[in-house]
Design a protein around this motif. Structure first.
Motif, PDB file in Angstrom:
ATOM      1  N   VAL A  66       0.828  -1.207   0.000  1.00 50.06           N
ATOM      2  CA  VAL A  66       0.000   0.000   0.000  1.00 50.06           C
ATOM      3  C   VAL A  66       0.861   1.255   0.000  1.00 50.06           C
ATOM      4  N   VAL A  67       1.903   1.268   0.840  1.00 49.76           N
ATOM      5  CA  VAL A  67       2.772   2.443   0.900  1.00 49.76           C
ATOM      6  C   VAL A  67       3.474   2.669  -0.429  1.00 49.76           C
ATOM      7  N   ASN A  68       4.000   1.590  -1.021  1.00 46.70           N
ATOM      8  CA  ASN A  68       4.688   1.734  -2.308  1.00 46.70           C
ATOM      9  C   ASN A  68       3.743   2.231  -3.389  1.00 46.70           C
ATOM     10  N   ASP A  69       2.536   1.646  -3.436  1.00 39.48           N
ATOM     11  CA  ASP A  69       1.558   2.080  -4.434  1.00 39.48           C
ATOM     12  C   ASP A  69       1.154   3.536  -4.208  1.00 39.48           C
ATOM     13  N   ALA A  70       0.988   3.904  -2.946  1.00 36.50           N
ATOM     14  CA  ALA A  70       0.583   5.277  -2.626  1.00 36.50           C
ATOM     15  C   ALA A  70       1.667   6.275  -3.030  1.00 36.50           C
TER      16      ALA A  70
END
Length: 525
Positions: A66-70
């Motif tokens: 999620v953090v990487n995608d965000a």
């Protein structure tokens, strides 16, 4: 997401992106809900595993994803919101001390493309230097072919070998009475005066007769490729099996047929066509350099230094490879090191001209069609090993920057042709020597920084994409003489000057303004 601009200097931009912890938590909760129906756990029916257990099982992996995608989405949103045109991929740095439950911070550094104004092309004037192909040039080329197709017949008994005669010899080489590896051959052909063998070898066989035995002493050159022989004095025991004299080649239909051509007139036509093609290529080179010099003289806008550095590294890598293959690598490397600033100047010129040509092309509807691109990909793929071709094609189709690099030379040529058509062109007949001198003068002027005398250097091709399992370039690599052949190494020029008008692939086609293929930064914690 919060955007804070931290630097704005020329073409350089820097931002800090802050993604609230609450937003990250919402995205994780959405992911948990999305994958929960597929999670299997003992004691629960399929799709009925509680969300808190799903989070416990997959929370760390989900959080990182999620953090990487965000962060990736945030970079894309930044580029769109700020209407940025990245020159190259942004540099991404994750903020220190990030952990779950905290805001995520990402520092983004990038260079943007400059605003380039397409020039007014209404008054463009060019001079086209043409070289007519004469009958004498065709005759000379035909004579050269004939000289390479010489046939030899046995000389009369007692004939003493002279320059131009061919000897068939057996030889055995030794140093201090000990035979050395590769110093022996039987039935070796040698044309006296050809310079085929090391200095002193052929000269000592002048006057030899068939059946004669001779022992000669020669010294291998200090820079001889086989290090165990370089600079050593050697003796060669030689037996002359035969002495042959060259027969005269009659330039008639039979000669043409021996080359697979119908008759001598067809052969002459083919030679004329080749000569015309060569001179047409030189004429185009001269016109293109003249055109680019005009464009460069009228534009001095700032260019992204990242693009300049990438272009310089390409130039420098090739020059180092050329220097390493030189007869005197240390001296060749010293020479290019002394001209390092010149090569940076060339790199900057290439990038600036690439951006300018791209703007001219886009403003005037110049483009590479899908069919042309497909042909480019197929042609480029043929340069790779069969098992690597599909991987190459997939790379071009999936990586926009790789596709842009492949497309760039054709796109540049199409823009140049467009400009030729727009220009008022006057023609002037010159000799080939005059045309080559004009190209060299333009090359030197383009390569030299302002207020510095142009350096006269041989041109070097822009480095090609490296081929898997093969030479990086198909030309320019003279094979080192083998130890079993006492031939002297071919003369080699010092490291060549990179051409100033080879526009960099990265600059020849601007990256798309909407998206950037930014790498996902790995999330911590």
């Amino acid at each position: 997401m919060q955007i804070t601009e931290t630097a704005n200097d020329g073409l350089k931009r820097a931002y800090r992106l802050t993604i609230p912890a609450s937003e990250i938590e919402d995205k994780i909760a959405a992911e948990v809900k999305k994958i929960a129906p597929q999670v299997r756990m003992a004691g629960f029916r399929p799709g009925k595993v509680p969300a808190n257990l799903v989070r416990k099982m997959h929370g760390e992996q989900l959080h990182a994803q999620v953090v990487n995608d965000a962060l990736r989405d945030s970079v894309d949103a930044l580029i769109k919101d700020q209407q940025l045109r990245p020159a190259m991929q942004p540099r991404l740095t994750m903020g220190d001390g990030y952990a779950q439950g905290k805001d995520a911070e990402l520092d983004v550094e990038l260079e943007v493309l400059p605003e380039v104004t397409a020039p007014d092309l209404s008054g463009l004037k060019l001079e086209k230097l043409t070289v007519p192909v004469t009958d004498a040039q065709v005759d000379e080329a035909l004579g050269n072919i004939a000289s390479q197709q010489k046939s030899y017949t046995d000389a009369k008994k007692g004939h003493k070998a002279a320059d131009g005669d061919q000897l068939i010899i057996d030889f055995t080489g030794s140093i201090d009475g000990v035979e050395f590896d590769g110093g022996k051959a039987e039935g070796a052909p040698l044309v006296l005066g050809s310079g085929q063998f090391i200095p002193g070898f052929e000269e000592q066989l002048t006057g030899a007769k068939a059946g004669e035995e001779r022992t000669i002493t020669v010294t291998f050159p200090a820079d001889y490729a086989a290090e165990h022989l370089a600079g050593k004095e050697a003796q060669f025991a030689i037996t002359v099996q035969a002495v042959k004299i060259a027969g005269e080649s009659k330039l008639d239909d039979d000669f043409a047929k021996s080359l697979g051509i119908d008759n001598i007139e067809v052969l002459r036509g083919l030679i004329r066509g080749q000569l015309e093609q060569e001179t047409a290529g030189l004429t185009r080179t001269q016109m293109k350099r003249q055109l680019l010099d005009m464009l460069a003289a009228g534009h001095d806008f700032a260019v992204p230094q990242g693009m300049v550095e990438a272009e310089f590294e390409q130039i420098w890598q090739q020059l180092q490879q050329e220097a390493a293959r030189d007869e005197n690598p240390a001296e060749a490397m010293k020479e290019i090191e002394a001209e390092k600033d010149d090569y940076r100047h060339i790199a900057e010129r290439r990038v600036r001209l690439g951006l300018l040509l791209s703007e001219i092309g886009q403003q005037n509807g110049v483009e590479v069609s899908g069919q042309e691109m497909s042909m480019l990909i197929q042609q480029a793929a043929q340069q790779y090993r069969e098992e690597d071709r599909q991987r190459f094609i997939q790379l071009i189709q999936s990586e926009p920057m790789a596709a842009a690099q492949l497309r760039a030379p054709l796109y540049e040529d199409k823009v140049v042709d467009f400009l030729f058509d727009k220009a008022e062109v006057s023609e002037r007949e010159v000799t080939r020597e005059e045309l080559e001198a004009a190209i060299e003068a333009e090359e030197g002027a383009a390569a030299a920084p302002a207020k510095k005398a142009p350096a006269k250097k041989a041109a070097a091709k822009k480095p090609a994409l490296k081929k898997t399992g093969g030479d990086e370039e198909s030309t320019g690599k003279d094979a080192a003489p083998a130890a079993d052949n006492p031939k002297k190494a071919p003369a080699r020029k010092t490291a060549p000057k990179a051409e100033a008008d080879d526009v960099t692939a990265a600059a020849a086609k601007k990256p798309a303004a909407k998206k950037t293929a930014a790498k996902k930064p790995a999330a911590k914690g």
